[in-house]
Scaffold this active site. Sequence first.
Site, short mmCIF file in Angstrom:
data_model
loop_
_atom_site.label_atom_id
_atom_site.label_comp_id
_atom_site.label_asym_id
_atom_site.label_seq_id
_atom_site.Cartn_x
_atom_site.Cartn_y
_atom_site.Cartn_z
N LYS A 169 64.07 -16.89 24.48
CA LYS A 169 64.32 -17.47 25.80
C LYS A 169 65.50 -18.44 25.67
CE LYS A 169 63.37 -18.16 30.14
NZ LYS A 169 63.72 -17.15 31.15
N ASP B 258 61.19 -12.75 29.37
CA ASP B 258 60.68 -12.37 30.70
C ASP B 258 61.10 -10.95 31.06
OD1 ASP B 258 63.23 -13.52 30.72
OD2 ASP B 258 62.97 -14.63 32.59
N TYR C 21 53.51 -23.04 17.01
CA TYR C 21 52.25 -23.11 16.28
C TYR C 21 52.28 -24.12 15.12
CZ TYR C 21 50.09 -19.09 18.59
OH TYR C 21 49.51 -18.25 19.51
C1 IPM Z 1 45.80 -14.04 17.51
C2 IPM Z 1 44.98 -15.12 18.16
C3 IPM Z 1 45.26 -16.49 17.53
C4 IPM Z 1 46.72 -16.82 17.72
C5 IPM Z 1 44.35 -17.60 18.10
C6 IPM Z 1 42.88 -17.28 17.88
C7 IPM Z 1 44.66 -18.95 17.56
O1 IPM Z 1 45.19 -15.14 19.53
O2 IPM Z 1 45.67 -13.83 16.30
O3 IPM Z 1 46.55 -13.37 18.21
O4 IPM Z 1 47.11 -17.38 18.75
O5 IPM Z 1 47.49 -16.54 16.81
#
Ligand code: IPM
Length: 355
Positions: free
Chosen positions: A191, A224, A140
Amino acid sequence: MTASLKRIAVIPGDGIGPEVTAEALKALRTVFAAGKRGAEFTEFDWGADRYLRDGTSLPAGALEMLRSQFDAILFGAVGDPRIPSNQHALDILFGMRFGLDLYVNIRPCVLFDRRFTPLRDRAEAEVNFLVLRENTEGLYANIGGQFKRNTPDEVALQEEVNTRKGVERILRYAFEDARSRPRKRLCMSDKSNALTHGHDLWQRAFREIRQQFSEVDSRHLYIDTLVMEMVRDPGQFDVIVTNNLFGDIISDLGAQLAGGLGLSPSANIHPGQVSMFEPVHGSAPALAGKNVANPFGAILTSAMLCDYLGWREQGNALRNAVRSALREGKCTADLGGKLGTREAGDYVAALLSSA
Ligand code: IPM
Ligand code: NAD
Ligand code: MN
């Protein structure tokens, strides 16, 4: 103002966000009044409408304001089909998660009633675990790029960031949390058999930190295998800790094992600092404006907010009220009830005010 007055920022957001947040606020106001807790709510209009109107997603200075003026943030959901890039949502959601350094995403998966799990012949106690999701790095981190976009030779890179500091602090939090629970069990998942750089760091940090927590029964499963085991025998899990992406995915799986997204709460925290509380579900545009969304995920989220403020009695009252409503079938259609969003929220508020 009393010394114990807590200041709560409220960001209802998009889609069903405002509908479920209104019910969470109703429940919070009721439980605070009953317990004589002083709280002040300040609402912010961050979301798709504002973004389309004036281009603002997360306003300038927002993080500093949240940090200096608030104790907690109650968040609904963001995401709107009119903004296919999802840019405003990422600015707001990741802006807070990363900008406020909310490195622990806590997602409890608790089965309130065995009727709600899609698994056959399971008792409530068999789905009762916590997913702890690393919340500030991993895939992320938004590091990457595109090259020769929209050509046959295009290249897209999305890097996974694993830092020693980031991995250690979420693992340490997980061990401490597991130690405080009756079963004291922790499962770390990665993983590392395939991702031999980033997830090797998780392995090494895990092996080091577990030495300091001999009272915790800790083990490792590859992701997994973990998802298979979560379905086969969820009762074996107490606390699960994993990276950002895997945590995102397994928390939806866990939510479904416990009755679905409509019931699933979460907290994004940095211990000791302003932290953000949101249901696990999104803005569910197809349900928006119809008074059908389940508000209990948002109400259970507000219970986590109470716990974080140190108001555990109020947190428990909220959870008990939701539990009672579910037992009596006073809930929305996703859980087999006949109530609308507002009516389900009213029912919980009435239970809270008569308690
Ligand atoms: C969550 C959501 C977000 C994430 C999205 C909306 C970007 O799915 O809070 O779980 O991936 O963190
Ligand atoms: P979603 O969680 O909005 O909906 C998924 C499914 O769950 C839908 O079938 C919906 O009907 C059901 N559902 C969700 N919440 C419910 C509730 N309270 N009551 C009853 N049913 C409920 O996920 P999605 O459809 O993948 O995403 C929709 C939008 O929400 C997208 O823009 C996505 O990016 C965004 N999103 C935002 C957040 C957030 O703000 N934290 C989280 C997840 C998704
Ligand atoms: Mn998710």
